[in-house]
Design a protein around this motif. Structure first.
Motif, PDB file in Angstrom:
ATOM      1  N   GLY A  17       0.804  -1.226   0.000  1.00 29.71           N
ATOM      2  CA  GLY A  17       0.000   0.000   0.000  1.00 29.71           C
ATOM      3  C   GLY A  17       0.833   1.270   0.000  1.00 29.71           C
ATOM      4  N   HIS A  18       2.139   1.117  -0.267  1.00 27.49           N
ATOM      5  CA  HIS A  18       3.011   2.293  -0.334  1.00 27.49           C
ATOM      6  C   HIS A  18       3.712   2.349  -1.693  1.00 27.49           C
ATOM      7  CE1 HIS A  18       2.518   1.250   3.899  1.00 27.49           C
ATOM      8  NE2 HIS A  18       2.662   2.517   4.157  1.00 27.49           N
ATOM      9  N   ALA A  19       3.041   1.854  -2.731  1.00 28.83           N
ATOM     10  CA  ALA A  19       3.637   1.836  -4.071  1.00 28.83           C
ATOM     11  C   ALA A  19       3.543   3.222  -4.707  1.00 28.83           C
ATOM     12  CB  ALA A  19       2.924   0.785  -4.921  1.00 28.83           C
ATOM     13  N   LEU A  20       3.869   3.262  -5.976  1.00 29.04           N
ATOM     14  CA  LEU A  20       3.935   4.525  -6.711  1.00 29.04           C
ATOM     15  C   LEU A  20       2.641   5.328  -6.621  1.00 29.04           C
ATOM     16  CD1 LEU A  20       6.320   5.452  -8.151  1.00 29.04           C
ATOM     17  CD2 LEU A  20       5.465   4.453 -10.257  1.00 29.04           C
ATOM     18  N   ASP A  21       1.520   4.636  -6.673  1.00 22.86           N
ATOM     19  CA  ASP A  21       0.231   5.357  -6.628  1.00 22.86           C
ATOM     20  C   ASP A  21       0.086   6.125  -5.312  1.00 22.86           C
ATOM     21  OD1 ASP A  21      -0.013   2.613  -5.610  1.00 22.86           O
ATOM     22  OD2 ASP A  21      -2.084   3.149  -5.171  1.00 22.86           O
ATOM     23  N   HIS A  22       0.622   5.561  -4.199  1.00 20.09           N
ATOM     24  CA  HIS A  22       0.583   6.270  -2.904  1.00 20.09           C
ATOM     25  C   HIS A  22       1.393   7.567  -3.020  1.00 20.09           C
ATOM     26  CE1 HIS A  22       1.132   7.314   1.281  1.00 20.09           C
ATOM     27  NE2 HIS A  22       2.423   6.993   1.249  1.00 20.09           N
ATOM     28  N   LEU A  23       2.586   7.424  -3.557  1.00 17.89           N
ATOM     29  CA  LEU A  23       3.471   8.583  -3.701  1.00 17.89           C
ATOM     30  C   LEU A  23       2.820   9.658  -4.584  1.00 17.89           C
ATOM     31  CD1 LEU A  23       6.179   8.903  -2.447  1.00 17.89           C
ATOM     32  CD2 LEU A  23       7.240   7.987  -4.503  1.00 17.89           C
ATOM     33  N   GLU A  24       2.211   9.223  -5.670  1.00  9.85           N
ATOM     34  CA  GLU A  24       1.573  10.187  -6.589  1.00  9.85           C
ATOM     35  C   GLU A  24       0.425  10.933  -5.905  1.00  9.85           C
ATOM     36  OE1 GLU A  24       2.521   7.819 -10.766  1.00  9.85           O
ATOM     37  OE2 GLU A  24       0.573   7.553  -9.801  1.00  9.85           O
ATOM     38  N   ARG A  25      -0.364  10.190  -5.098  1.00 13.60           N
ATOM     39  CA  ARG A  25      -1.472  10.864  -4.400  1.00 13.60           C
ATOM     40  C   ARG A  25      -0.942  11.834  -3.353  1.00 13.60           C
ATOM     41  NH1 ARG A  25      -3.475   5.561  -4.642  1.00 13.60           N
ATOM     42  NH2 ARG A  25      -2.890   5.227  -2.467  1.00 13.60           N
ATOM     43  N   VAL A  26       0.118  11.423  -2.642  1.00 17.37           N
ATOM     44  CA  VAL A  26       0.677  12.319  -1.623  1.00 17.37           C
ATOM     45  C   VAL A  26       1.229  13.584  -2.294  1.00 17.37           C
ATOM     46  CG1 VAL A  26       2.326  12.538   0.283  1.00 17.37           C
ATOM     47  CG2 VAL A  26       1.159  10.381  -0.071  1.00 17.37           C
ATOM     48  N   GLU A  27       1.835  13.418  -3.460  1.00 21.83           N
ATOM     49  CA  GLU A  27       2.322  14.599  -4.200  1.00 21.83           C
ATOM     50  C   GLU A  27       1.160  15.534  -4.542  1.00 21.83           C
ATOM     51  OE1 GLU A  27       4.661  12.228  -7.268  1.00 21.83           O
ATOM     52  OE2 GLU A  27       5.959  13.973  -7.034  1.00 21.83           O
ATOM     53  N   LYS A  28       0.042  14.965  -4.999  1.00 21.75           N
ATOM     54  CA  LYS A  28      -1.126  15.794  -5.369  1.00 21.75           C
ATOM     55  C   LYS A  28      -1.687  16.527  -4.154  1.00 21.75           C
ATOM     56  CE  LYS A  28      -2.274  14.582  -9.812  1.00 21.75           C
ATOM     57  NZ  LYS A  28      -2.212  13.153 -10.158  1.00 21.75           N
ATOM     58  N   PHE A  29      -1.794  15.810  -3.010  1.00 19.48           N
ATOM     59  CA  PHE A  29      -2.300  16.468  -1.796  1.00 19.48           C
ATOM     60  C   PHE A  29      -1.355  17.606  -1.390  1.00 19.48           C
ATOM     61  CE2 PHE A  29      -4.525  12.304  -0.706  1.00 19.48           C
ATOM     62  CZ  PHE A  29      -5.791  12.811  -0.923  1.00 19.48           C
ATOM     63  N   ALA A  30      -0.053  17.349  -1.483  1.00 21.10           N
ATOM     64  CA  ALA A  30       0.919  18.369  -1.079  1.00 21.10           C
ATOM     65  C   ALA A  30       0.794  19.602  -1.991  1.00 21.10           C
ATOM     66  CB  ALA A  30       2.334  17.799  -1.132  1.00 21.10           C
ATOM     67  N   LEU A  31       0.630  19.368  -3.287  1.00 17.53           N
ATOM     68  CA  LEU A  31       0.492  20.494  -4.223  1.00 17.53           C
ATOM     69  C   LEU A  31      -0.753  21.304  -3.891  1.00 17.53           C
ATOM     70  CD1 LEU A  31       1.544  18.776  -7.579  1.00 17.53           C
ATOM     71  CD2 LEU A  31       2.770  20.605  -6.363  1.00 17.53           C
ATOM     72  N   SER A  32      -1.817  20.607  -3.552  1.00 15.97           N
ATOM     73  CA  SER A  32      -3.053  21.303  -3.246  1.00 15.97           C
ATOM     74  C   SER A  32      -2.913  22.120  -1.945  1.00 15.97           C
ATOM     75  CB  SER A  32      -4.170  20.260  -3.242  1.00 15.97           C
ATOM     76  OG  SER A  32      -5.139  20.544  -2.344  1.00 15.97           O
ATOM     77  N   ILE A  33      -2.212  21.580  -0.950  1.00 13.66           N
ATOM     78  CA  ILE A  33      -1.995  22.343   0.295  1.00 13.66           C
ATOM     79  C   ILE A  33      -1.053  23.529   0.026  1.00 13.66           C
ATOM     80  CG2 ILE A  33      -1.122  22.252   2.668  1.00 13.66           C
ATOM     81  CD1 ILE A  33      -1.899  19.256   2.711  1.00 13.66           C
ATOM     82  N   LEU A  34      -0.033  23.288  -0.816  1.00 13.54           N
ATOM     83  CA  LEU A  34       0.929  24.368  -1.115  1.00 13.54           C
ATOM     84  C   LEU A  34       0.249  25.597  -1.706  1.00 13.54           C
ATOM     85  CD1 LEU A  34       3.994  22.392  -2.518  1.00 13.54           C
ATOM     86  CD2 LEU A  34       4.066  24.052  -0.637  1.00 13.54           C
ATOM     87  N   GLU A  35      -0.833  25.378  -2.469  1.00 15.66           N
ATOM     88  CA  GLU A  35      -1.552  26.520  -3.063  1.00 15.66           C
ATOM     89  C   GLU A  35      -2.061  27.483  -1.991  1.00 15.66           C
ATOM     90  OE1 GLU A  35      -4.729  25.142  -5.554  1.00 15.66           O
ATOM     91  OE2 GLU A  35      -3.327  24.129  -6.907  1.00 15.66           O
ATOM     92  N   THR A  36      -2.304  26.929  -0.794  1.00 11.93           N
ATOM     93  CA  THR A  36      -2.862  27.774   0.272  1.00 11.93           C
ATOM     94  C   THR A  36      -1.795  28.177   1.301  1.00 11.93           C
ATOM     95  OG1 THR A  36      -3.421  25.849   1.600  1.00 11.93           O
ATOM     96  CG2 THR A  36      -5.107  26.625   0.063  1.00 11.93           C
ATOM     97  N   GLU A  37      -0.560  27.801   1.054  1.00  9.19           N
ATOM     98  CA  GLU A  37       0.528  28.114   1.992  1.00  9.19           C
ATOM     99  C   GLU A  37       1.643  28.829   1.224  1.00  9.19           C
ATOM    100  OE1 GLU A  37       0.443  27.632   5.248  1.00  9.19           O
ATOM    101  OE2 GLU A  37      -1.319  26.344   5.385  1.00  9.19           O
ATOM    102  N   PRO A  38       1.438  30.100   0.872  1.00 12.85           N
ATOM    103  CA  PRO A  38       2.380  30.804  -0.005  1.00 12.85           C
ATOM    104  C   PRO A  38       3.779  30.981   0.579  1.00 12.85           C
ATOM    105  CG  PRO A  38       0.678  32.291   0.817  1.00 12.85           C
ATOM    106  CD  PRO A  38       0.289  30.921   1.242  1.00 12.85           C
TER     107      PRO A  38
END
Ligand code: ADP
Length: 209
Positions: A17-38
């Motif tokens: 449950g920690h394969a590439l798809d996990h990493l890709e989703r975590v990257e997407k969540f991080a990008l979305s949070i970064l939009e609100t943390e200038p």
């Protein structure tokens, strides 16, 4: 080779449950949070996300801290940044923070929120059962979920359903960023509903768990 290619290669054959798809989703969540943390450093956050599972005892990637130092310095990270990255990836996991909550930089907090968002909701449910299956945990038993866990207790055998009480239900209250808090709400509610239904079906068949 880029840091991303190197890390993606390592995660490719992961089966708990920690394969590439996990990493890709975590990257997407991080990008979305970064939009609100200038004020957050984008590059630093994303490199922490990429490296966040490197030293996880469950996964057993065969890589040393010095190899990670070399990788980062070959990509022009400065010594101070490298040490911050290593500190963060060594102190951001749920299990590490059971007995003491380690303070993290804003970048570390964003990466931690992003990782935790992938542990909850429908995908979190799927990952908990996928992981439990991979390591041979039963779905449930009549053993009560444990409270006040030490890091060592946490790693002891468990049932998939107890993992919700021992970690997944606690995540919502531990989110760091406003965006993370918002994103966790619906996912948390869905897990609660799922576990209620699960327990109701088990109790109709076998009695209370
Ligand atoms: P961390 O790496 O932050 O300490 P975990 O060790 O809980 O977090 O592992 C991350 C994910 O692996 C969890 O969110 C869950 O999907 C799965 N997992 C870990 N331990 C268990 C367990 N005992 N039962 C079910 N799933 C687990």
């Amino acid at each position: 080779m880029s840091i991303k290619d190197f890390i993606y290669q390592l995660h490719q054959s992961e089966t708990t449950g920690h394969a590439l798809d996990h990493l890709e989703r975590v990257e997407k969540f991080a990008l979305s949070i970064l939009e609100t943390e200038p004020t957050a450093n984008h590059e630093l956050t994303m490199v922490i996300v990429l490296l966040h599972e490197m030293f996880d005892d469950k996964l057993g990637f065969d890589i040393s801290e010095d190899e990670v130092r070399d990788l980062l310095s070959n990509h022009d990270f400065e010594t101070k940044e490298i040490e911050t990255i290593l500190y963060t990836i060594n102190h951001m996991s749920y299990s590490k923070n059971l007995e003491k909550r380690y303070p993290l930089s804003l970048e570390g907090q964003i990466a931690q929120d992003a990782d935790r968002l992938d542990a909850i909701g429908a995908l979190g449910i799927a990952r908990a059962f996928y992981y439990g299956g991979a390591v041979g945990h039963p779905l449930y038993s009549n053993e009560k979920a444990r409270t006040e866990l030490s890091g060592t207790d946490y790693r002891q055998n468990n049932t998939c359903i107890n993992h919700f009480y021992e970690k997944l239900f606690n995540i919502k209250a531990l989110m760091n960023t406003q965006k993370g808090i918002e994103l966790a709400q619906e996912k948390h509610a869905f897990m609660v509903q799922f576990v209620q239904q699960f327990e109701s079906e088990v109790s109709q068949t076998f009695g209370e768990i």
